[in-house]
Design an enzyme around this catalytic site. Structure first.
Site, mmCIF file in Angstrom:
data_model
loop_
_atom_site.group_PDB
_atom_site.id
_atom_site.type_symbol
_atom_site.label_atom_id
_atom_site.label_comp_id
_atom_site.label_asym_id
_atom_site.label_seq_id
_atom_site.Cartn_x
_atom_site.Cartn_y
_atom_site.Cartn_z
ATOM 1 N N GLY A 82 -2.416 9.737 -5.415
ATOM 2 C CA GLY A 82 -3.081 9.691 -4.111
ATOM 3 C C GLY A 82 -2.362 10.538 -3.070
ATOM 4 N N ARG A 146 -4.870 12.569 -11.130
ATOM 5 C CA ARG A 146 -4.215 11.371 -11.660
ATOM 6 C C ARG A 146 -3.979 11.431 -13.170
ATOM 7 N NH1 ARG A 146 -3.210 7.490 -8.155
ATOM 8 N NH2 ARG A 146 -4.463 7.262 -6.277
ATOM 9 N N ASP A 176 5.424 5.622 -8.321
ATOM 10 C CA ASP A 176 6.228 5.028 -9.399
ATOM 11 C C ASP A 176 5.768 5.523 -10.769
ATOM 12 O OD1 ASP A 176 3.862 3.693 -8.878
ATOM 13 O OD2 ASP A 176 4.636 1.702 -9.252
ATOM 14 N N ASP A 177 4.448 5.583 -10.977
ATOM 15 C CA ASP A 177 3.952 6.017 -12.291
ATOM 16 C C ASP A 177 4.290 7.483 -12.546
ATOM 17 O OD1 ASP A 177 2.822 3.589 -13.031
ATOM 18 O OD2 ASP A 177 0.980 4.002 -11.915
ATOM 19 N N LYS A 203 6.674 9.599 -3.507
ATOM 20 C CA LYS A 203 5.506 9.691 -2.632
ATOM 21 C C LYS A 203 4.602 8.493 -2.838
ATOM 22 C CE LYS A 203 2.025 9.983 -4.286
ATOM 23 N NZ LYS A 203 0.773 9.995 -5.062
ATOM 24 N N THR A 204 4.130 7.878 -1.844
ATOM 25 C CA THR A 204 2.960 6.990 -1.857
ATOM 26 C C THR A 204 2.854 6.256 -0.530
ATOM 27 O OG1 THR A 204 1.794 5.121 -2.827
ATOM 28 C CG2 THR A 204 4.169 5.067 -3.080
ATOM 29 N N ILE A 205 1.661 6.237 0.021
ATOM 30 C CA ILE A 205 1.475 5.506 1.276
ATOM 31 C C ILE A 205 1.685 4.019 1.040
ATOM 32 C CG2 ILE A 205 -0.169 7.190 2.215
ATOM 33 C CD1 ILE A 205 -2.291 4.817 1.716
ATOM 34 N N ASP A 206 1.585 3.580 -0.224
ATOM 35 C CA ASP A 206 1.665 2.148 -0.515
ATOM 36 C C ASP A 206 3.031 1.556 -0.166
ATOM 37 O OD1 ASP A 206 -0.730 2.885 -1.553
ATOM 38 O OD2 ASP A 206 -0.282 2.357 -3.622
ATOM 39 N N ARG A 253 -2.932 -0.459 -2.627
ATOM 40 C CA ARG A 253 -2.981 -0.911 -4.021
ATOM 41 C C ARG A 253 -2.414 -2.312 -4.174
ATOM 42 N NH1 ARG A 253 -3.862 2.561 -8.116
ATOM 43 N NH2 ARG A 253 -2.765 4.331 -7.262
ATOM 44 N N GLU A 312 -5.678 -4.397 0.079
ATOM 45 C CA GLU A 312 -6.692 -4.074 -0.943
ATOM 46 C C GLU A 312 -6.352 -4.681 -2.305
ATOM 47 O OE1 GLU A 312 -7.307 0.152 -1.570
ATOM 48 O OE2 GLU A 312 -5.403 0.387 -2.586
ATOM 49 N N GLU A 426 -8.869 7.486 5.451
ATOM 50 C CA GLU A 426 -8.707 8.135 6.756
ATOM 51 C C GLU A 426 -7.248 8.213 7.188
ATOM 52 O OE1 GLU A 426 -10.056 5.166 5.753
ATOM 53 O OE2 GLU A 426 -11.746 5.081 7.130
ATOM 54 N N ARG A 428 -4.497 8.497 4.701
ATOM 55 C CA ARG A 428 -3.532 9.081 3.774
ATOM 56 C C ARG A 428 -3.507 10.608 3.775
ATOM 57 N NH1 ARG A 428 -5.615 7.917 -2.393
ATOM 58 N NH2 ARG A 428 -7.246 9.462 -2.310
#
Ligand code: FBP
Length: 551
Positions: A82, A146, A176-177, A203-206, A253, A312, A426, A428
């Site tokens: 993402g 992905r 992580d993945d 990286k990840t907005i999560d 996620r 989410e 909107e 990320r």
């Protein structure tokens, strides 16, 4: 005349991200610590990663530069998963560091994610291209995807392309993945005597890729701020119109970090935290009871409005739904093709009712059709595409039913007019905040140094992030140190442990201390839009999560 870029884009293009002193220095050295091991499953991980297991933590410091490669380097970069604000600055930092070390170094961007690496599809990233994307959001410079590099044929194809391109290194920007995937590729290349180094970038907005070494994943800061701005605006609308309940689902996620950060920034009336729901074993029924109780109490105080935040990933944490999803994953690991071939969803439900336990079959069939369908898909890493599960609507329906019943019994006069929102995409791709712009540029710059130092199988890190960039320290964490063994699609596989919200940690505890007051009073805070220019406390502050964690 129609401008080609906005005034802000133009001003942002000129922004010079801050770099920690060791990275700015002309001469650096890489300091290696003691051998490392993962927190659990050591034997299995050692067996799976014989070539890269146990590598030391690396720190980038000012020095004589003798250990580092000085010849021109050829490096590839790929954006995986993402989008997250700051991806372009990772690439810009990487480019600038390579060119600073040797002007003839070259950078190649693999297109559309790891699939581009497998297919050998890339473009050379020139100064002209890089300059166009400095400090911008999105991943559109080279796009993302992905795919997972895991099949033997894919690994072999990567090696072939790297040798044809004479690549000294590949930088994989992912969560992580993808960083797990970076470790697998690094291990494979070492085993095959291929000299291409593989370095991951968190990286990840999560916000769920963090641990003792990685303080934060990039993008979390900007995305949370965008959502917090919107939540603040909605809270202002709620107190102005005084007639709507806003149910807002937030991306992120599995983990609820984004939702918790937004709650700390805006003080909504209700915030659901998945990790707490799992820890307490709260059922869907009990969640609906809790929401209804707040709606009814606020109505009794004359407030037929409010704001609710839901992460989410919630459905994956409600105990009976989680059991059902795990069972579904095992069935999909075995029968996915068969299920996909069934022409009608009702036939799938019918088949699943014979494969799931009775309790899970009952939970599955009780969910709305749209959610049932989403739960039957997985991405290439085995994750449920949770961004498509409309939990906020499910909650609205269930709370509406409950309030209707209470009204019929004369137990409340609440007027419940709910509106649903989902904030995800909107946020990320927003233009990175100063924090993310600086952090990602440093990550990219540091990744180049790790490659120059000949390291492979590392995730780049920048630490001390709550301090000014002058005090940041960059380095590398061996990926094997962060791995553990988990069940994905019914199989035991090595993955980087996801960081979920720590219920004993300061961010959650701070929220928990205040939530009752926030439920019934109107304590909303209005963070407003991200500011790029102005005083440091307005423009450069880290997230509340990071500040509380480090306080
Ligand atoms: P990553 O873990 O790859 O960074 O993904 C972040 C994310 O924004 C999640 O919050 C969200 O569930 C997912 O991507 C949605 O992406 P997609 O639309 O590709 O499923």
């Amino acid at each position: 005349m129609i401008p080609e870029v906005s005034a802000l884009q133009k001003a942002r293009a000129a922004y010079r991200p801050k770099l920690p002193p060791a990275l700015r220095a002309g001469n650096i050295r890489i300091v290696l610590g003691a051998p490392t091991e993962p927190a659990s499953d050591q034997d299995e991980i050692k067996r799976l990663f014989p070539y890269t297991y146990g590598q030391p933590v690396a720190t980038i410091a000012e020095g004589d530069g003798q250990q580092l490669k000085t010849e021109p380097l050829r490096v590839g970069v790929v954006l995986s998963g993402g989008q997250a604000p700051g991806g372009h600055n990772v690439i810009a930092g990487l480019f600038d560091a390579l060119k600073a070390a040797h002007p003839e170094s070259r950078l190649f961007g693999f297109l559309k994610g790891p699939g581009g690496v497998i297919k050998g599809k890339y473009r050379e990233l020139t100064a002209e291209i890089i300059d166009r994307y400095r400090n911008t959001g999105g991943f559109d410079m080279i796009m993302s995807g992905r795919d997972k590099i895991e099949k033997p044929a894919d690994l072999a194809a990567c090696k072939r392309h790297f040798e044809e391109m004479a690549l000294d290194g590949l930088v994989i920007v992912g969560g992580d993945d993808s960083n797990t995937n970076a470790a697998m590729l690094a291990e494979y290349l070492r085993a095959q005597d291929c000299s291409t180094a593989v370095i991951g970038v968190p990286k990840t907005i999560d916000g769920d890729m963090k641990n003792g070494q990685i303080e934060a994943s990039f993008g979390f800061d900007t995305a949370s701020r965008v959502y917090a701005e919107l939540i603040g605006n909605i809270a202002r609308d709620a107190t102005s119109a005084v007639k709507y309940w806003h149910f807002i689902r937030l991306m992120g996620r599995a983990a609820s970090h984004v939702t918790l950060e937004c709650a700390l920034q805006t003080h909504p009336n209700i915030t659901l935290i998945s990790e707490e729901i799992q820890a307490k074993g709260t059922t869907l029924q009990e969640i609906v009871d809790y929401i209804t109780d707040v709606v009814v109490k606020r109505a009794a105080a004359g407030k037929n409005y409010g704001v609710l935040l839901v992460p989410e990933g919630l459905v994956e944490f409600i105990p009976d739904i989680k059991v059902m999803i795990d069972e579904l994953s095992t069935i999909l690991g075995r029968d996915e093709e068969y299920l996909q071939r069934l022409p009608d969803h009702s036939e799938r439900v019918q088949y699943l009712s014979t494969q799931l336990t009775a309790a899970s079959a009952q939970v599955y069939s009780s969910l709305p059709l749209s959610i049932q369908e989403v739960l039957l898909t997985r991405d290439s890493h085995g994750n449920v595409p949770l961004s498509q599960v409309e939990t906020e609507r499910l909650l609205i329906d269930l709370v509406s039913d409950r309030i209707r019943l209470m009204k019929a019994r004369g137990e409340t006069e609440a007027k419940f007019s709910p509106l649903s929102h989902f904030f995800g995409y909107e946020g990320r791709c927003a233009a990175p905040s100063n924090f993310d712009a600086d952090y990602t540029y440093s990550l990219g710059y540091a990744a180049a140094q790790l490659i120059r130092g000949g390291l492979t199988g590392y995730t780049v890190n920048v630490q001390n992030l709550t301090q000014p960039a002058e005090q940041w320290v960059a380095g590398g964490t061996p990926v094997t140190m962060m791995l553990n063994i988990e069940t994905r699609k019914g199989k035991q596989v090595p993955v980087i442990k996801k960081a979920l919200v720590d219920l004993n940690g300061k961010p959650f505890q701070t929220f928990a201390r205040h939530r009752e007051e926030w439920a019934l009073e109107d304590c909303y805070i209005f963070p407003g839009p991200i500011q790029y220019f102005g005083p440091c406390e307005v423009c450069d502050a880290p997230t509340m999560t990071l500040a509380l964690e480090k306080s």
